[in-house]
Design an enzyme around this catalytic site. Structure first.
Site, PDB file in Angstrom:
ATOM      1  N   ASP A  59       0.791  -1.160   0.133  1.00 60.13           N
ATOM      2  CA  ASP A  59       0.047  -0.059   0.007  1.00 60.13           C
ATOM      3  C   ASP A  59       0.824   1.253   0.091  1.00 60.13           C
ATOM      4  O   ASP A  59       0.282   2.239  -0.165  1.00 60.13           O
ATOM      5  CB  ASP A  59      -1.058   0.245   1.172  1.00 60.13           C
ATOM      6  N   SER A  60       2.273   1.126   0.221  1.00 63.43           N
ATOM      7  CA  SER A  60       3.089   2.222  -0.147  1.00 63.43           C
ATOM      8  C   SER A  60       2.931   2.692  -1.575  1.00 63.43           C
ATOM      9  O   SER A  60       3.186   3.942  -1.885  1.00 63.43           O
ATOM     10  CB  SER A  60       4.528   1.579  -0.033  1.00 63.43           C
ATOM     11  N   LYS A 128      -1.290  -9.368   2.614  1.00 59.36           N
ATOM     12  CA  LYS A 128      -0.471  -8.914   4.040  1.00 59.36           C
ATOM     13  C   LYS A 128      -1.462  -7.982   4.564  1.00 59.36           C
ATOM     14  O   LYS A 128      -2.290  -7.227   3.999  1.00 59.36           O
ATOM     15  CB  LYS A 128       0.836  -8.322   3.705  1.00 59.36           C
ATOM     16  N   GLU A 130      -1.410  -5.569   8.450  1.00 64.35           N
ATOM     17  CA  GLU A 130      -0.595  -4.764   9.437  1.00 64.35           C
ATOM     18  C   GLU A 130      -1.266  -5.078  11.158  1.00 64.35           C
ATOM     19  O   GLU A 130      -2.311  -5.086  11.173  1.00 64.35           O
ATOM     20  CB  GLU A 130      -0.612  -3.228   9.227  1.00 64.35           C
ATOM     21  N   GLU A 197       9.070  -4.137  10.608  1.00 64.26           N
ATOM     22  CA  GLU A 197       9.510  -2.870  10.030  1.00 64.26           C
ATOM     23  C   GLU A 197      10.076  -1.667  11.170  1.00 64.26           C
ATOM     24  O   GLU A 197       9.482  -1.566  11.954  1.00 64.26           O
ATOM     25  CB  GLU A 197       8.425  -2.264   9.342  1.00 64.26           C
TER      26      GLU A 197
HETATM   27  O1  KIV Z   1       3.340  -1.047   1.740  1.00 64.30           O
HETATM   28  C1  KIV Z   1       4.604  -1.410   1.817  1.00 64.30           C
HETATM   29  O2  KIV Z   1       5.452  -1.316   0.906  1.00 64.30           O
HETATM   30  C2  KIV Z   1       5.002  -2.340   2.886  1.00 64.30           C
HETATM   31  C3  KIV Z   1       6.556  -2.818   3.021  1.00 64.30           C
HETATM   32  C4  KIV Z   1       7.345  -1.858   3.540  1.00 64.30           C
HETATM   33  C5  KIV Z   1       6.752  -3.878   3.875  1.00 64.30           C
HETATM   34  O3  KIV Z   1       4.473  -2.916   3.720  1.00 64.30           O
END
Ligand code: KIV
Length: 306
Positions: A59-60, A128, A130, A197
């Protein structure tokens, strides 16, 4: 920027697709796992050619490719569009879709339904999510629905405000224990891997002996089973500040600005296009066409007459 000598990846047709048992085996054998984010077809092709093991549609992408100022605003439809593009560019790495903020917290039903969309609509292999706490229940529900889940502890950008900003986590004994508890809980419900992280290297190192699933670090030192970096950070595709844990492997933004500036200068000075960029026509065909343009019936017609 010093790096280890580059080992060319075997061509995709000679590599086996990454599987969860193979990831476990890599952990057991102490083979470091290389993970990277990708958000579109070309970045997926780069990850494929470079021989990456796991690709995360993070989600980055909200910040790196969609221009939001945090990961919070990105929605499911946007993430699915990015993930589907990545899928089209990948053959062998495991593809993980990052569940965006607001797509899994409300209930396990919501979490399962949105995880299923990543699998069915975008072709991801896993998702994934969080944090520990309530996310542990969500992870359990998704896993029970047959979808592999990767956890993520330490700095969890979706809830950065509650954590006091984008800063390292686990720098007190209390906070380090909370991170460890979250990791153990996610492992216990069956997450196949967990991201740590922005956690002090010594804290990760102390937790690692109790981790049975592959741990992928980002700013968590070298004791983890693998590393992940954001594609745009490691290649310096975007300008601006990056976190301490980023190592730059190329300066693509600079190269792109230089390339586009040269193009602009060439257009303005008429150096581009030259003959090598243009198509030819047989001289007789051209003469016929010029004859057509010179016909009396065309003379004096304005654009409106057409
Ligand atoms: O969204 C992302 O890029 C991430 C990574 C930093 C693990 O969660």
């Amino acid at each position: 920027m010093s790096s280890a000598p580059r080992v060319p990846a075997a061509p995709p047709q000679m590599r086996q697709p990454m599987t969860l048992p193979r990831l476990e085996e890599m952990k057991r054998n102490g083979e470091p796992i290389a993970m990277i984010t990708a958000y579109d077809f070309p970045s997926a092709q780069v990850a494929e050619e470079a021989g990456v093991d796991v690709v995360l549609v993070g989600d980055s992408g909200a910040m790196t490719v969609l221009g939001y100022d945090s990961t919070v605003p990105v929605g499911m439809d946007e993430m699915l569009m990015l993930a589907a593009a990545v899928r089209r560019g990948l053959k062998t790495p495991l593809l993980v879709g990052d569940m965006p903020f607001g797509s899994y917290e409300s209930s396990s039903e919501q979490a399962v339904a949105n995880a299923q969309r990543f699998i069915k609509e975008a072709g991801c292999d896993a998702v994934k999510l969080e944090r520990g706490g309530a996310s542990v229940d969500r992870a359990r529900a998704i896993i029970r629905a047959g979808i592999p889940v990767m956890g993520h502890v330490g700095l969890t950008p979706q809830t950065a405000t509650a954590l006091g900003g984008y800063k390292a986590q686990g720098r007190t004994g209390q906070r380090a224990s909370e991170i460890a508890e979250d990791a153990f809980a996610l492992q216990a419900v069956g997450c196949f891997s967990i991201v740590f992280e922005a956690v002090p290297a010594a804290v990760s190192k102390a937790i690692m002996p109790r981790m049975e699933v592959p741990v992928i670090g980002i700013g968590a030192g070298d004791a983890t089973d693998g590393q992940v970096l954001v594609f745009h950070d490691l290649l310096a595709i975007n300008s601006g500040h990056v976190a301490r844990f980023v190592k730059r492997y190329a300066a693509i933004h600079e190269a792109m600005v230089a390339g586009v500036s040269d193009y602009v200068a060439d257009v303005r000075s008429r150096r581009f296009p030259d003959e090598s960029h243009t198509y030819s026509i047989d001289p007789d065909e051209l003469a016929a066409f010029e004859g057509y343009l010179e016909q009396d019936s065309l003379a004096g017609k304005s654009a409106w007459d057409w």
